[in-house]
Design a protein around this motif. Structure first.
Motif, PDB file in Angstrom:
ATOM      1  N   THR A 319       0.752  -1.198   0.100  1.00 24.12           N
ATOM      2  CA  THR A 319       0.118  -0.038  -0.012  1.00 24.12           C
ATOM      3  C   THR A 319       0.732   1.218  -0.016  1.00 24.12           C
ATOM      4  O   THR A 319       1.951   1.245   0.777  1.00 24.12           O
ATOM      5  CB  THR A 319      -0.810   0.009   1.172  1.00 24.12           C
ATOM      6  N   CYS A 324      -3.826   3.826  -1.147  1.00 24.33           N
ATOM      7  CA  CYS A 324      -3.970   3.134  -2.516  1.00 24.33           C
ATOM      8  C   CYS A 324      -3.075   1.750  -2.566  1.00 24.33           C
ATOM      9  O   CYS A 324      -1.812   1.817  -2.175  1.00 24.33           O
ATOM     10  CB  CYS A 324      -4.151   3.722  -3.639  1.00 24.33           C
ATOM     11  N   GLY A 346      -2.317   3.055  -7.927  1.00 29.79           N
ATOM     12  CA  GLY A 346      -3.739   3.297  -7.198  1.00 29.79           C
ATOM     13  C   GLY A 346      -5.021   3.064  -7.810  1.00 29.79           C
ATOM     14  O   GLY A 346      -5.635   4.123  -7.997  1.00 29.79           O
ATOM     15  N   THR A 351      -8.782   0.288  -3.897  1.00 26.74           N
ATOM     16  CA  THR A 351      -9.134   0.889  -2.645  1.00 26.74           C
ATOM     17  C   THR A 351     -10.916   0.810  -2.393  1.00 26.74           C
ATOM     18  O   THR A 351     -10.859   0.579  -0.925  1.00 26.74           O
ATOM     19  CB  THR A 351      -9.043   2.581  -2.753  1.00 26.74           C
ATOM     20  N   ALA A 377      -7.045   5.762   3.582  1.00 26.09           N
ATOM     21  CA  ALA A 377      -7.525   5.704   2.120  1.00 26.09           C
ATOM     22  C   ALA A 377      -9.035   6.657   1.874  1.00 26.09           C
ATOM     23  O   ALA A 377      -8.804   7.116   0.660  1.00 26.09           O
ATOM     24  CB  ALA A 377      -7.987   4.141   1.829  1.00 26.09           C
ATOM     25  N   HIS A 381      -7.597   9.065  -0.931  1.00 23.48           N
ATOM     26  CA  HIS A 381      -7.840   8.520  -2.198  1.00 23.48           C
ATOM     27  C   HIS A 381      -9.040   8.972  -2.705  1.00 23.48           C
ATOM     28  O   HIS A 381      -9.755   9.475  -3.707  1.00 23.48           O
ATOM     29  CB  HIS A 381      -7.543   7.222  -1.974  1.00 23.48           C
TER      30      HIS A 381
END
Length: 643
Positions: A319, A324, A346, A351, A377, A381
């Motif tokens: 990760t 991600c 990613g 995710t 996350a 993300h």
């Protein structure tokens, strides 16, 4: 009034109205009365139904509103056109060219994944209905389900898809075809979600007929054929069959779930071996989610152990700093992470699925480290996947220095990450709070309100986090109730201060735990918690001079402007074949990626400007949270230079 304004008005008018749905996604503690097979695994925490949580004004609700506007702007007839064409029930002038505007990209009539977006949309509409109570999402979901019923009736044998059953036959024969069971999984999941979120019983009838078709199709096949067939990506179809089994109690659907057990993927995890190599990342994660559901429904300890092993393997080794994973959708040697900071890191669907798996594991363990990952996350993300100007979403989160986010288009993308994106921004409320018989967990610091009906208690959270370090809670109690509020003590904070009704309480817990506040709560009681945030470095495992900057849970990124960005950047070019996968970022050769700082005291290199999360350096850098970097280049992983 345009559609976007109309949707916003409807949503704002309904945020305090509870929907009539009785459930949401299949996590422990939810959808009471709709499951014949309940969770039998021991639990540390249970989920609230999404309908019991309401977002208050924040960046998260802004994303939700933009998502809802895009979702409702897509005509139901467009989403159903390929299904109706496949079944022969569509009749329009000149084949429909004059009556229905076709969807493009992965929904084109010659794409073998067509129909997957309709499945995601069914889920997203159900989620949005649960999250807001607004009838517009219920009505649109009902319209889609009614159209799909017509298609299934025309196809006669329970089969339902936007493409002919021959694609399944090709898959069974081992011939080339692009992931038919993956696409069907989206429909299975979407119809199940329509039943669970939006109480659409017709959707359950349709999906059980699909399950019957699948059983009759696959039951006669040999073991050799099974192994050949499942080499093709099949998404989370086995999770859907476990969920259908839980709803109906029909053992045939459990058989189907086990039929899609992928030996080559899961057997090494049973042995607790990290045998991921360079395999496709997002074909792994849904299969492990299915094992998590198997554990919850059967208490299979092997499924539990491999699920936990996989999660920790992903988080500890595979990760990136924003939470991600994957490079061009695949695993790579994590000992060479700094060599995989590309424009294709990613994948958002990875995710999306890791957050789903995390929710299951948190229910089993109540482990705050799982909530730490979820927060990392979600903020870095998922929150930043959506373009705040247009509502479009990104397939990848590029970590190549000087890259920028590349967004979908409204008419000609419909990638997998667009489909999961519809869901991502509809369900922000689902992981903020959990509960058990002893109290309520506060896992995320997002402005929101949760109603705990069994206790007659409502908890309202108001905060400007992460712009500020304090979050405040107000309790509304029908009657005085004795229970515990478990405030997450994130691993990224220290010296947390908590007060109840203005009186400071002693905090003896350490970071990476929960601060338990137990008392008899009365209507109007208030809690305040302040979580100090610090700047820190997160270096790559193979290069201590390559590092990301974090402020609390937030990954910070350096602004690098728009030099060299060529139209239609930052949007995908529909004229190119899947250009997100071959995109040339045209990074200027002279773009600076270095940062001078003291590794032991990185905070000394950054100066915060005002109350916003904006930092500057003596080098002239402007540094902001990664989720705020849009329509321009950025640097996440810096080349460190000693001062």
């Amino acid at each position: 009034m345009n559609k976007k304004v109309l949707v916003t008005v409807i949503l704002f008018g309904s945020l305090t109205v509870s929907g009539i749905v009785s459930a949401q996604s299949v996590y422990p503690g939810q959808h009471q009365g709709k499951l014949k097979k309940e969770t039998v695994a021991p639990l540390q925490a249970e989920s609230f139904d999404l309908k019991d949580v309401r977002l208050l004004p924040s960046r998260f609700r802004d994303n939700m509103l933009r998502d809802s506007a895009w979702m409702t702007s897509i005509d139901v007839n467009r989403l159903l056109h390929s299904f109706r064409t496949n079944a022969g029930v569509f009749a329009g002038r000149e084949g429909g060219y004059m009556t229905v505007k076709k969807l493009g990209g992965w929904e084109s009539l010659d794409c073998e994944l067509r129909g997957h977006t309709t499945g995601h949309m069914l889920s997203a509409l159900g989620l949005m209905y649960a999250a807001t109570g607004s009838e517009i999402f219920k009505l649109k979901g009902d319209s889609l389900v009614n159209g799909l019923e017509e298609v299934q009736n025309a196809l006669k044998n329970g089969y339902l898809s936007a493409w002919p059953e021959e694609l399944i036959n090709r898959n069974i024969q081992g011939k080339g075809v692009w992931a038919p069971w993956y696409t069907l999984h989206k429909l299975f999941s979407g119809l199940i979600d329509q039943y669970l979120y939006a109480d659409n019983k017709k959707a359950l009838t349709i999906v059980t007929r699909m399950g019957d078709w699948a059983y009759n199709k696959l039951k006669p096949l040999s073991e050799e054929t099974r192994k050949l067939m499942i080499r093709n990506e099949f998404g989370g179809i086995n999770e859907s069959f476990y969920n259908l089994y839980a709803i109906t109690g029909d053992e045939r659907y459990r058989w189907l779930a086990e039929y899609f057990y992928h030996n080559d993927v899961i057997d090494p995890l049973k042995e607790l071996r990290d045998d991921l190599g360079t395999k496709h990342t997002n074909t792994f994660i849904p299969k492990v989610i299915a094992e998590a559901r198997n554990y919850e429904l059967t208490r299979n300890e092997t499924s539990r152990k491999l699920s936990e092993f996989f999660w920790h393997t992903m988080i500890d080794h595979h990760t990136f700093a924003p939470g991600c994973s994957s490079d061009k959708e695949h695993y790579f040697d994590p000992k060479k992470l700094s060599q995989h900071l590309t424009g294709y890191t990613g994948e958002t669907c990875c995710t999306y699925n890791m957050l789903k798996l995390s929710r299951h594991l948190f229910c089993w363990t109540g482990d705050s480290s799982i909530a730490d990952y979820y927060e990392r996350a979600l903020y870095n993300h998922i929150l930043g996947q959506q373009d705040p100007e247009t509502g479009m979403v990104a397939y990848f989160l590029p970590l190549l220095s000087g890259a920028h986010k590349l967004y979908s288009t409204k008419e000609n993308s419909f990638w997998c990450c667009v489909g999961s994106g519809f869901e991502n921004h509809a369900k922000y409320g689902e992981a903020i709070y959990y509960h058990n018989d002893r109290g309520i967990y506060v896992n995320l610091f997002i402005p929101s309100q949760v109603t705990w009906k069994e206790k007659g208690l409502t908890l309202r959270q108001e905060t400007e986090f992460p712009q500020e370090e304090t979050t405040r809670f107000t309790l509304q109690a029908e009657n005085p109730v004795r229970t515990t509020i478990y405030l997450r003590y994130p691993s990224w904070s220290k010296d947390v201060k908590v007060s109840v009704n203005g009186k400071k309480i002693s905090v003896k817990q350490k970071p990476g735990s929960y601060i338990a506040v137990t008392r008899e709560w009365k209507d109007g009681d208030q809690i305040s918690a302040t979580y100090p945030m610090q700047i820190k470095l997160e270096t790559t495992p193979d290069n201590p001079d390559k590092a990301a900057l974090l402020y609390g849970p937030l990954v910070l990124a350096g602004e690098r402007g728009t030099e060299g960005m060529q139209a239609p950047a930052p949007f995908s070019n529909p004229a190119l074949y899947n250009d997100y996968y071959t995109y040339n970022f045209h990074v200027p050769a002279h773009l600076r990626t270095s940062l001078k700082l003291d590794k032991k005291h990185p905070e000394r290199a950054l100066q915060r400007v005002g109350s916003d999360l904006k930092f500057t350096t003596e080098q002239g850098d402007v540094i902001r949270p990664l989720y705020d970097l849009h329509h321009q280049r950025y640097v996440v992983y810096w080349d460190l230079q000693s001062e």
